[in-house]
Design a protein around this motif. Structure first.
Motif, PDB file in Angstrom:
ATOM      1  N   MET A   1       0.817  -1.042  -0.021  1.00 50.53           N
ATOM      2  CA  MET A   1       0.101  -0.071  -0.058  1.00 50.53           C
ATOM      3  C   MET A   1       0.868   1.327  -0.173  1.00 50.53           C
ATOM      4  SD  MET A   1      -3.123  -0.111   2.525  1.00 50.53           S
ATOM      5  CE  MET A   1      -3.629  -1.613   3.145  1.00 50.53           C
ATOM      6  N   ALA A   2       0.378   2.197  -0.731  1.00 49.83           N
ATOM      7  CA  ALA A   2       1.151   3.740  -0.683  1.00 49.83           C
ATOM      8  C   ALA A   2       0.489   4.529   0.280  1.00 49.83           C
ATOM      9  CB  ALA A   2       0.883   4.271  -2.184  1.00 49.83           C
ATOM     10  N   HIS A   3       1.516   5.008   0.939  1.00 48.12           N
ATOM     11  CA  HIS A   3       1.160   6.147   1.927  1.00 48.12           C
ATOM     12  C   HIS A   3       1.752   7.620   1.360  1.00 48.12           C
ATOM     13  CE1 HIS A   3      -0.392   3.286   4.891  1.00 48.12           C
ATOM     14  NE2 HIS A   3       0.714   2.472   4.634  1.00 48.12           N
ATOM     15  N   ALA A   4       0.893   8.670   1.862  1.00 43.34           N
ATOM     16  CA  ALA A   4       1.434   9.986   1.600  1.00 43.34           C
ATOM     17  C   ALA A   4       2.536  10.346   2.600  1.00 43.34           C
ATOM     18  CB  ALA A   4       0.183  10.951   1.790  1.00 43.34           C
ATOM     19  N   ALA A   5       3.646  11.049   1.945  1.00 43.01           N
ATOM     20  CA  ALA A   5       4.781  11.200   2.675  1.00 43.01           C
ATOM     21  C   ALA A   5       4.360  12.323   3.556  1.00 43.01           C
ATOM     22  CB  ALA A   5       5.653  11.928   1.564  1.00 43.01           C
ATOM     23  N   PRO A   6       4.854  12.319   4.640  1.00 40.98           N
ATOM     24  CA  PRO A   6       4.552  13.423   5.593  1.00 40.98           C
ATOM     25  C   PRO A   6       5.019  14.645   5.352  1.00 40.98           C
ATOM     26  CG  PRO A   6       6.155  11.955   6.527  1.00 40.98           C
ATOM     27  CD  PRO A   6       5.756  11.109   5.204  1.00 40.98           C
ATOM     28  N   ALA A   7       4.408  15.722   5.786  1.00 38.84           N
ATOM     29  CA  ALA A   7       4.884  17.104   5.568  1.00 38.84           C
ATOM     30  C   ALA A   7       5.645  17.295   6.502  1.00 38.84           C
ATOM     31  CB  ALA A   7       3.631  18.111   5.409  1.00 38.84           C
ATOM     32  N   PRO A   8       6.653  18.374   6.125  1.00 37.12           N
ATOM     33  CA  PRO A   8       7.511  18.828   7.078  1.00 37.12           C
ATOM     34  C   PRO A   8       6.821  19.701   8.189  1.00 37.12           C
ATOM     35  CG  PRO A   8       8.597  19.462   4.899  1.00 37.12           C
ATOM     36  CD  PRO A   8       7.010  18.796   4.809  1.00 37.12           C
ATOM     37  N   ARG A   9       7.257  19.654   9.469  1.00 36.39           N
ATOM     38  CA  ARG A   9       6.536  20.238  10.623  1.00 36.39           C
ATOM     39  C   ARG A   9       6.340  21.983  10.179  1.00 36.39           C
ATOM     40  NH1 ARG A   9       6.354  18.085  15.977  1.00 36.39           N
ATOM     41  NH2 ARG A   9       6.861  16.014  15.737  1.00 36.39           N
TER      42      ARG A   9
END
Length: 146
Positions: A1-9
């Protein structure tokens, strides 16, 4: 499954307000606000100095010189202070507001202690309001967001 990359804080925390005015409007306000406030301040100082008497040439000169100094100092402070940290930013506005209020009171022929008291009272109020404002709008790295 593909997940969205976390956004920088830093990107996730910054909320941009919509800019509803054009660049031309911002430029007009940047040039016009110090001039308008300076003219109001100069008129106020000249009116305090003449004590309800007749308007003279020296009174007009005093008003325009006061307006010029106020406008220049305000414009410089408005440009320079946002680049500072929250404490120094609020402290610069404290000094400016306290000196401006104290000078106006000193022109109305009251005692020096009254002038100092009003200047300090006004400056402390501005310091507290601005420190809270800058503290609540600053990111953890210390950069101002407006």
């Amino acid at each position: 499954m593909a997940h969205a990359a976390p956004a920088p804080r830093r990107m996730a925390r910054q909320r941009r307000r919509p800019d509803v005015f054009s660049a031309r409007t911002h430029a007009a306000v940047n040039a016009g606000l110090p001039v308008a406030l300076g003219l109001i301040y100069g008129f106020w100082a000249a009116a305090n100095r003449r004590f309800g008497g007749p308007i003279t040439g020296w009174n007009l000169l005093f008003g325009f010189l006061t307006a010029l100094v106020f406008a220049v100092v305000f414009a410089v402070l408005w440009r320079v202070s946002p680049r500072l940290g929250r404490g120094a930013h609020a402290l610069m506005w404290f000094v400016f507001a306290g000196c401006a209020a104290g000078f106006l009171v000193s022109q109305s022929n009251l005692s020096v202690l009254s002038s100092i008291g009003v200047g300090l009272f006004t400056g402390v109020g501005i310091l507290l309001i601005n420190f809270y404002r800058f503290y609540s709008r600053e990111d953890p790295m210390g950069l101002s967001r407006g």
